[in-house]
Design an enzyme around this catalytic site. Structure first.
Site, PDB file in Angstrom:
ATOM      1  N   GLU A  12     -13.916 -14.362 -16.040  1.00  0.00           N
ATOM      2  CA  GLU A  12     -13.991 -15.649 -15.692  1.00  0.00           C
ATOM      3  C   GLU A  12     -12.987 -16.017 -14.806  1.00  0.00           C
ATOM      4  OE1 GLU A  12     -11.540 -15.600 -19.639  1.00  0.00           O
ATOM      5  OE2 GLU A  12     -12.804 -14.374 -18.524  1.00  0.00           O
TER       6      GLU A  12
ATOM      7  N   HIS B 267     -11.241  -9.878 -17.985  1.00  0.00           N
ATOM      8  CA  HIS B 267     -11.514 -11.476 -17.882  1.00  0.00           C
ATOM      9  C   HIS B 267     -12.389 -11.600 -16.616  1.00  0.00           C
ATOM     10  CE1 HIS B 267      -9.029 -13.095 -21.063  1.00  0.00           C
ATOM     11  NE2 HIS B 267      -8.051 -11.874 -20.552  1.00  0.00           N
TER      12      HIS B 267
ATOM     13  N   SER C 241      -9.815 -48.415 -13.426  1.00  0.00           N
ATOM     14  CA  SER C 241      -8.497 -48.186 -12.802  1.00  0.00           C
ATOM     15  C   SER C 241      -8.782 -47.891 -11.270  1.00  0.00           C
ATOM     16  CB  SER C 241      -7.811 -46.885 -13.413  1.00  0.00           C
ATOM     17  OG  SER C 241      -8.493 -45.840 -12.979  1.00  0.00           O
ATOM     18  N   GLY C 242      -9.946 -47.522 -11.045  1.00  0.00           N
ATOM     19  CA  GLY C 242     -10.053 -47.166  -9.488  1.00  0.00           C
ATOM     20  C   GLY C 242     -10.032 -45.781  -9.439  1.00  0.00           C
ATOM     21  N   GLY C 243      -9.843 -44.913 -10.650  1.00  0.00           N
ATOM     22  CA  GLY C 243      -9.601 -43.514 -10.615  1.00  0.00           C
ATOM     23  C   GLY C 243     -10.921 -43.056 -10.530  1.00  0.00           C
ATOM     24  N   VAL C 244     -11.106 -41.712 -10.337  1.00  0.00           N
ATOM     25  CA  VAL C 244     -12.650 -41.131 -10.298  1.00  0.00           C
ATOM     26  C   VAL C 244     -13.214 -41.216 -11.803  1.00  0.00           C
ATOM     27  CG1 VAL C 244     -13.778 -39.245 -10.072  1.00  0.00           C
ATOM     28  CG2 VAL C 244     -11.799 -39.721  -8.575  1.00  0.00           C
ATOM     29  N   ASP C 245     -12.474 -41.037 -12.832  1.00  0.00           N
ATOM     30  CA  ASP C 245     -13.322 -40.951 -14.092  1.00  0.00           C
ATOM     31  C   ASP C 245     -13.751 -42.496 -14.546  1.00  0.00           C
ATOM     32  OD1 ASP C 245     -12.788 -38.250 -14.234  1.00  0.00           O
ATOM     33  OD2 ASP C 245     -10.730 -38.648 -15.327  1.00  0.00           O
ATOM     34  N   SER C 246     -12.970 -43.178 -14.520  1.00  0.00           N
ATOM     35  CA  SER C 246     -13.466 -44.508 -14.914  1.00  0.00           C
ATOM     36  C   SER C 246     -14.535 -45.083 -13.955  1.00  0.00           C
ATOM     37  CB  SER C 246     -12.097 -45.539 -14.927  1.00  0.00           C
ATOM     38  OG  SER C 246     -11.476 -45.888 -13.901  1.00  0.00           O
ATOM     39  N   SER C 247     -14.312 -44.825 -12.735  1.00  0.00           N
ATOM     40  CA  SER C 247     -15.214 -45.393 -11.753  1.00  0.00           C
ATOM     41  C   SER C 247     -16.683 -44.857 -11.961  1.00  0.00           C
ATOM     42  CB  SER C 247     -15.105 -45.206 -10.277  1.00  0.00           C
ATOM     43  OG  SER C 247     -13.838 -45.575  -9.943  1.00  0.00           O
TER      44      SER C 247
ATOM     45  N   CYS D  31     -11.983  -9.590 -23.998  1.00  0.00           N
ATOM     46  CA  CYS D  31     -10.668  -9.265 -24.353  1.00  0.00           C
ATOM     47  C   CYS D  31     -10.735  -9.261 -25.780  1.00  0.00           C
ATOM     48  CB  CYS D  31      -9.883 -10.009 -23.588  1.00  0.00           C
ATOM     49  SG  CYS D  31      -7.940  -9.431 -23.321  1.00  0.00           S
TER      50      CYS D  31
END
Length: 521
Positions: free
Chosen positions: A173, A171, A225-231, A81
């Protein structure tokens, strides 16, 4: 281990991150940088090829120019583009405003070329694509040939086969371009010759070695935190340095049912991670008493979390590093907000909210990964799939799923209702055997601080109301409410009313986004 890399220069398109995702899906490592990345840094990055993204600006605006030295590096370049227009403009072609904007579905008639050979939709030499442009290339640079056109865009695709420069005015993508992934794979794998060595086992091996080299014998602290990223960050760092990592898990009383126990069981008992469990429910509830404004609630919860974490961090006098679960979209978004050039406008707390006088060094082992890659990594590290693929949960927890003032009584009622809803979503499948939990992108219960009249047995009740929310979305920017089966909704309602004392009415939210947001606060 050295690996082949693709460089994406971002001119501000809303969908540039999707280019990076598509390249990574081909198991080739790539990075996304601002269009004004200095040429010496590009050379040091040593890419096998460069992709120029789309963008909302004109090639005649001097503020949006990449270093044209990229065309002298002797490597393939793909312009998408605006990227195509930039390529044409700086290599001697001409770009002019289109008589009409071309936005949405279009059919491109293709001519056989290295980029398009064997790639088509339905009719021979035809591609179903997604256009979004006003300006267009009106004259080719020397050495280029047209390899695709539409009725309103005679130069929809162009190539310089000798130099391996390609431009496409659509595009690839986005999913609307049916063969977009095939086109990007052709460029990355065949034309650039990048070897698909970007795999999770390779990433784990490299990340573990990098963490060990970075940290040495120092101690690391991480807010869990129990969240995905920190776990996942905790699991990866522990794989690398073991007991040098200490996690602080702050239970603010606004977590899901049994979440505190689940986190402690998983990390402290199953994985052997050192976890300090801080029960701060009383402190958080006291600060939230009488507060009804959603933004004030968020700020109080955020400030209290930092205060509790800081108090624990001060006790760990040997800690030299603060680990965070920052992921690649956070880095990209924050860079955009700081430079005002990239496509996103929000600053992420993990990247932009650290105190200036912070004495700890920062460790962000996930900062090169997209969310789905983080989930894949979590499973590879041995975290339970059910935890890794859980629906998103807001940072303030149930604090923003209780409308108005937050009270322990309300949180306890909501926890039970939410757990019943999630249980039934997991246990109920469609005709293909897929659970409704997996079919929805996010689902949760909301506590409404209003009472309604009901009848249970021979008596009149006057109890609270629970709202159920379930949505389906690909990007969380827009969302459709999930058309759950009535039988499922009926079962959830009956269970909540019968099992959660204090609730006598359940409603289902059928609002889309927009106009509503996914969360109620």
């Amino acid at each position: 281990m050295t690996q082949d890399k693709i460089l994406i220069l971002d001119f501000g398109s809303q969908v540039t991150q999707l280019i990076a995702r598509r390249v990574r899906e081909a198991h080739v490592y790539c990075e996304l940088h601002s269009f004004d990345m200095p040429l010496d840094e590009i050379k040091a990055f040593n890419p096998k090829g460069i992709i120029l993204s789309g963008g909302p600006n004109s090639v005649y605006e001097s503020d949006y120019q990449a270093d044209t030295g990229i065309f002298d590096l002797g490597i393939p370049v793909l312009g998408i583009c605006y990227g195509m227009q930039f390529m044409a403009h700086h290599l001697g072609g001409e770009v002019q405003p289109g008589n009409q904007r071309e936005f949405g579905y279009a059919q491109v008639k293709t001519i056989d070329s290295e980029l398009t050979r064997g790639i088509q939709d339905g009719e021979p030499n035809t591609l179903d694509v997604w256009m979004s442009h006003g300006d267009k290339v009106s004259k080719l640079p020397d050495g280029f040939a047209v390899i695709g056109n539409t009725p309103s865009c005679p130069i929809a695709m162009m190539e310089n086969a000798e130099k391996q420069f390609y431009g496409i005015q659509f595009h690839p993508e986005v999913t609307h371009t049916k063969q977009g992934r095939a086109l990007l794979n052709r460029f990355v794998l065949d034309i650039c010759g990048a070897q698909p060595g970007w795999t999770m086992p390779n990433y784990i091996e490299e990340a573990v070695a990098k963490i060990r080299e970075q940290v040495g014998s120092d101690e690391v602290i991480l807010g869990l935190s129990g969240g995905v990223d920190s776990s996942v960050a905790a699991a990866l760092i522990h794989r690398a340095i073991g007991d040098q990592l200490t996690c602080v898990f702050v239970d603010h009383g606004l977590l899901r049912l049994n979440e505190s126990k689940m986190v402690m069981d998983m990390f402290a008992r199953n994985l052997g991670v050192k976890v300090i469990h801080v029960d701060a429910e009383g402190q958080f509830m006291a600060k939230l008493a009488g507060v009804t404004d959603p933004e004030k609630k968020r700020k109080i919860i955020g400030a209290e979390f930092i205060e509790v974490f800081d108090a624990e961090e001060k006790k760990l006098t040997n800690a030299k590093w603060l680990a965070q679960g920052t992921i690649y979209p956070d880095v990209i978004e924050s860079a955009g907000a700081k430079t005002k050039k990239a496509h996103a406008i929000k600053s992420h707390h993990n990247v932009g909210g650290l105190p200036e006088n912070m004495k700890l060094k920062l460790l962000e082992p996930l900062r090169d990964l997209f969310k789905d890659e983080v989930r894949e990594l979590g499973v590879a590290l041995g975290l339970p799939r059910e935890m890794v693929y859980r629906h998103p949960f807001p940072g303030p927890g149930l604090g923003v799923r209780i409308l108005g003032e937050v009270k322990k009584e309300y949180a306890d009622l909501l926890r039970q209702a939410d757990d019943i809803f999630i249980q039934e979503l997991r246990n109920t499948t469609d005709e293909n055997g897929t659970s409704w939990y997996d079919l929805t992108s996010q689902a949760f219960a909301v506590f409404l601080p209003v009472k309604s009249v009901g009848v249970m047995g021979d008596g009149r009740t006057y109890d609270y109301v629970i709202a159920l929310r379930a949505v389906i979305t690909s990007d969380f920017m827009t969302a459709h409410w999930a058309e759950l089966p009535y039988s499922l909704l009926g079962k959830v309602s009956n269970r909540i009313i019968n099992e959660v004392k204090g609730i006598n009415r359940v409603v289902y939210d059928v609002s889309g986004k927009p106009p509503a947001t996914i969360e109620w606060e």
